[in-house]
Design a protein around this motif. Structure first.
Motif, PDB file in Angstrom:
ATOM      1  N   ILE A  38      19.840  43.333   9.694  1.00  0.00           N
ATOM      2  CA  ILE A  38      21.263  42.978   9.694  1.00  0.00           C
ATOM      3  C   ILE A  38      22.051  44.013  10.486  1.00  0.00           C
ATOM      4  CG2 ILE A  38      23.303  42.577   8.275  1.00  0.00           C
ATOM      5  CD1 ILE A  38      21.137  40.389   8.055  1.00  0.00           C
ATOM      6  N   ASP A  39      21.773  45.288  10.242  1.00  0.00           N
ATOM      7  CA  ASP A  39      22.461  46.347  10.994  1.00  0.00           C
ATOM      8  C   ASP A  39      22.182  46.233  12.481  1.00  0.00           C
ATOM      9  OD1 ASP A  39      23.542  47.320   8.692  1.00  0.00           O
ATOM     10  OD2 ASP A  39      22.325  49.143   8.596  1.00  0.00           O
ATOM     11  N   ASN A  42      24.117  43.421  14.000  1.00  0.00           N
ATOM     12  CA  ASN A  42      25.523  43.807  14.131  1.00  0.00           C
ATOM     13  C   ASN A  42      25.740  44.715  15.337  1.00  0.00           C
ATOM     14  OD1 ASN A  42      26.237  42.304  11.882  1.00  0.00           O
ATOM     15  ND2 ASN A  42      26.077  44.039  10.474  1.00  0.00           N
ATOM     16  N   ALA A  45      25.699  42.475  18.317  1.00  0.00           N
ATOM     17  CA  ALA A  45      26.977  41.760  18.421  1.00  0.00           C
ATOM     18  C   ALA A  45      28.053  42.655  19.018  1.00  0.00           C
ATOM     19  CB  ALA A  45      27.402  41.255  17.043  1.00  0.00           C
ATOM     20  N   GLN A  46      28.114  43.902  18.575  1.00  0.00           N
ATOM     21  CA  GLN A  46      29.119  44.839  19.093  1.00  0.00           C
ATOM     22  C   GLN A  46      28.898  45.127  20.574  1.00  0.00           C
ATOM     23  OE1 GLN A  46      28.690  48.203  16.500  1.00  0.00           O
ATOM     24  NE2 GLN A  46      29.494  47.118  14.716  1.00  0.00           N
ATOM     25  N   THR A  51      29.631  36.835  18.548  1.00  0.00           N
ATOM     26  CA  THR A  51      30.007  36.830  17.137  1.00  0.00           C
ATOM     27  C   THR A  51      28.838  36.274  16.336  1.00  0.00           C
ATOM     28  OG1 THR A  51      32.351  36.517  17.629  1.00  0.00           O
ATOM     29  CG2 THR A  51      31.599  35.917  15.420  1.00  0.00           C
ATOM     30  N   LYS A  53      27.516  35.439  12.476  1.00  0.00           N
ATOM     31  CA  LYS A  53      27.804  35.272  11.058  1.00  0.00           C
ATOM     32  C   LYS A  53      26.497  34.974  10.333  1.00  0.00           C
ATOM     33  CE  LYS A  53      32.544  33.652  11.808  1.00  0.00           C
ATOM     34  NZ  LYS A  53      33.558  32.619  11.489  1.00  0.00           N
ATOM     35  N   TYR A  54      26.510  35.173   9.023  1.00  0.00           N
ATOM     36  CA  TYR A  54      25.262  35.075   8.268  1.00  0.00           C
ATOM     37  C   TYR A  54      25.326  33.973   7.218  1.00  0.00           C
ATOM     38  CZ  TYR A  54      24.461  39.475  10.587  1.00  0.00           C
ATOM     39  OH  TYR A  54      24.312  40.434  11.564  1.00  0.00           O
TER      40      TYR A  54
END
Length: 297
Positions: A38-39, A42, A45-46, A51, A53-54
């Motif tokens: 997940i990290d 993210n 994405a950055q 974008t 979403k989960y």
């Protein structure tokens, strides 16, 4: 490139899978996505401007079906092996996780997968390694359970002889749920085959250009960023769990009450760390076949 930037700007938010119970890689705490993968998503994405979403609250098998039906865009933390080849377009691997076998304590060292012949071995339902084991080691009786937690419980209760999963996930889950007196066999020879342990993301073929962008981002994650992820999630290495793991229930007694419905929704007196305390536990909801609970001590 300009074309890639234009693609990013015109891409709707992407929906990624998020398991509830595969720590420390992909799990939730009170519905909030957590874990190494997940990290990393993210960070991607950055870096890209995408974008992400989960979607959580489903089993792995359900997520695979949702991906095939186009209900989610990214299925992640999956091995790129022959059994999965037709799912879609895979990203480059972003993490390598060794496998381990877990038995009850007192079992002699297991160093070759063939030592599990004629024994019952628990593996989480839908794991891609299942077909490989069944094809190449047909004498092993594979028994599928809903989660890694369930496989460890099956070993503890002697329903099966062993379980097979990624080492860090087994260590983390055992620590998280106070499952003790287990033996971890970390060095397994899978000859004559090789078990790939790299985890990737997969997207539909129509999203191949997005996978290229994700691969560029993964290649440009700095060594310092990767080290920060390792420090956060693998502070004791990939073959042991830290003393305190994220999402851990603080007292074993709370786990026991959660498994005993007639002790719930009322005050109980429990001896915790040698001190008698009032404990109240109540179920809160339902997620991927596992209840979440609220507790007051």
């Amino acid at each position: 490139t300009e074309a890639q930037q234009s693609l990013i700007e015109n891409t709707l938010p992407l929906i990624a899978s998020n398991e509830t119970n595969w720590p420390p890689i992909d799990f939730t705490i009170a519905g909030k996505p957590q874990g190494y993968s997940i990290d990393l998503l993210n960070i991607v994405a950055q870096m890209t401007g995408l974008t992400i979403k989960y979607n959580n609250g489903f089993t792995w098998v359900e997520f695979v079906d949702k991906f095939k039906n186009g209900e989610i865009d990214i299925l992640h933390s999956i091995m790129k092996i022959e059994e999965n080849a037709n799912l879609g377009v895979f990203s480059d691997p972003f993490l390598s996780l060794p496998f381990a076998v877990v038995t009850q304590d007192g079992v002699g060292p297991i160093t070759n997968i063939s030592e599990l012949n004629n024994k019952r071995v628990a593996i989480p339902k839908g794991w891609s390694i299942i077909k490989m084991i069944q094809q190449h080691f047909p004498q092993i009786e594979v028994v599928e359970y809903l989660s890694t937690l369930d496989t460890l419980k099956a070993v503890k209760e002697k329903e099966v002889f062993a379980t097979l999963d990624n080492s860090i996930v087994l260590h983390y889950t055992a620590k998280q749920y106070f499952i003790e007196n287990l033996q971890f066999h970390e060095t397994i020879d899978y000859s004559p085959i090789q078990i790939e342990s790299g985890l990737s993301m997969v997207m539909q073929p129509k999203n191949a250009p997005l996978v290229e962008i994700i691969n560029l981002a993964i290649k440009n994650i700095t060594p310092a960023q990767f080290q920060a992820l390792r420090d956060k999630w693998f502070s004791h290495g990939q073959k042991s769990a830290p003393e305190i793991v994220q999402g851990t229930v603080p007292y074993k007694q709370l786990i026991e009450i959660a498994a005993t419905p007639n002790l719930q929704k009322k005050l109980n007196v429990q001896k915790i760390d040698g001190v008698e305390r009032f404990v109240y536990v109540t179920p809160m909801g339902h997620a991927a076949s596992q209840n979440e609970y609220f507790a007051i001590v």
